[in-house]
Scaffold this motif. Structure first.
Motif, PDB file in Angstrom:
ATOM      1  N   LYS A   1      21.362  15.790 -21.283  1.00  0.00           N
ATOM      2  CA  LYS A   1      21.285  15.280 -22.651  1.00  0.00           C
ATOM      3  C   LYS A   1      22.475  15.759 -23.483  1.00  0.00           C
ATOM      4  O   LYS A   1      23.098  14.982 -24.204  1.00  0.00           O
ATOM      5  N   ASN A   2      22.795  17.023 -23.375  1.00  0.00           N
ATOM      6  CA  ASN A   2      23.901  17.577 -24.152  1.00  0.00           C
ATOM      7  C   ASN A   2      25.254  17.093 -23.661  1.00  0.00           C
ATOM      8  O   ASN A   2      26.162  16.878 -24.463  1.00  0.00           O
ATOM      9  N   LEU A   3      25.410  16.910 -22.360  1.00  0.00           N
ATOM     10  CA  LEU A   3      26.664  16.373 -21.857  1.00  0.00           C
ATOM     11  C   LEU A   3      26.851  14.926 -22.293  1.00  0.00           C
ATOM     12  O   LEU A   3      27.968  14.514 -22.617  1.00  0.00           O
ATOM     13  N   ALA A   4      25.773  14.161 -22.327  1.00  0.00           N
ATOM     14  CA  ALA A   4      25.865  12.768 -22.774  1.00  0.00           C
ATOM     15  C   ALA A   4      26.254  12.706 -24.258  1.00  0.00           C
ATOM     16  O   ALA A   4      27.104  11.904 -24.634  1.00  0.00           O
TER      17      ALA A   4
ATOM     18  N   ALA B   1      29.748  11.258 -25.777  1.00  0.00           N
ATOM     19  CA  ALA B   1      29.722  10.234 -26.826  1.00  0.00           C
ATOM     20  C   ALA B   1      30.540  10.681 -28.046  1.00  0.00           C
ATOM     21  O   ALA B   1      31.187   9.874 -28.696  1.00  0.00           O
ATOM     22  N   ALA B   2      30.509  11.967 -28.345  1.00  0.00           N
ATOM     23  CA  ALA B   2      31.253  12.495 -29.493  1.00  0.00           C
ATOM     24  C   ALA B   2      32.756  12.439 -29.232  1.00  0.00           C
ATOM     25  O   ALA B   2      33.540  12.254 -30.158  1.00  0.00           O
TER      26      ALA B   2
END
Length: 104
Positions: A94-97, A101-102
């Motif tokens: 979740k955090n890598l996605a 995206a950022a």
């Protein structure tokens, strides 16, 4: 056998050790997400190795030096470890996605 208080204590201690393991992972990963990719990878891989050593040392300590029922402890430890590892992998994904995206 199910419901014996000594086995229940082994299960509780196994859960607590797994919870401590995942908590250390969570805090180190949360810190590493703001760092470079090299630092992130070092924290992930180094943390996995360090946590594996701590778990092995805890297993040895419980086996040799305590009265905690080893079977209840080890079964609980590995069941909760696998469950919490699944949660950790989802957290990383979740955090890598969101990190990807950022950047895009």
């Amino acid at each position: 056998m199910v419901g014996r208080t000594d086995i229940v204590m082994g299960v509780v201690y196994g859960f607590l050790l797994s919870l401590l393991n995942i908590a250390s992972s969570f805090f180190s990963l949360r810190w590493a997400f703001t760092k470079s990719n090299t630092t992130f990878l070092a924290v992930v891989l180094g943390g996995m190795g360090a946590r594996a050593l701590v778990l092995c040392a805890a297993l040895f300590f419980v086996w040799k030096f305590t009265q905690i029922p080893f079977i209840g402890f080890i079964v609980s430890l590995f069941v909760f470890y696998l469950l919490l590892q699944f949660i950790e992998v989802r957290f990383i994904q979740k955090n890598l996605a969101s990190r990807k995206a950022a950047v895009s």
